[in-house]
Design a protein around this motif. Structure first.
Motif: not given
Length: 115
Positions: A63-72
């Motif tokens: 299982x994986x949690x998909x995340x979104x945000x400022x990262x790259x």
């Protein structure tokens, strides 16, 4: 040895509009994992959207949690107000005319959910 990239290495860089929509951000990562030959199933589990969590997936038993945000890392190009046409033609011809600064860009990625 498995030649596929690990799911945590699969990173999407959507527009900020897509990254701000939980369903679209979640949906953008799944096809990328599929292109990398992973079998991905979306799971119906509650997540904290306010914390940047988009959803949970099962990738071939893990299982994986998909995340979104400022990262790259990215660059913000600063377009001067005067003589914009000159700067645009420089951009098209490959000459560097726009000043730029480093910024963090919208990103969608997976984090493992450890038992």
């Amino acid at each position: 040895m498995d030649e596929r990239p690990d799911p945590i290495q699969i990173v999407a860089r959507p527009s900020s509009a897509i990254a701000q929509d939980q369903k679209q951000a979640f949906g953008i990562w799944i096809p990328l994992a599929g292109k990398a030959d992973w079998q991905v199933d979306a799971l119906d589990e509650a997540v904290a959207w306010s914390a940047g969590e988009c959803g949970v997936v099962d990738v071939e038993g893990l299982r994986y949690l998909i995340r979104a945000g400022l990262r790259s890392r990215s660059k913000a190009v600063i377009v001067p107000g005067d003589h914009v046409g000159v700067h645009v033609s420089d951009l098209v011809t490959g000459r560097r005319s726009f000043p730029a600064k480093p910024v963090f860009a919208s990103t969608v990625w997976a984090e493992p959910l450890l038992p």
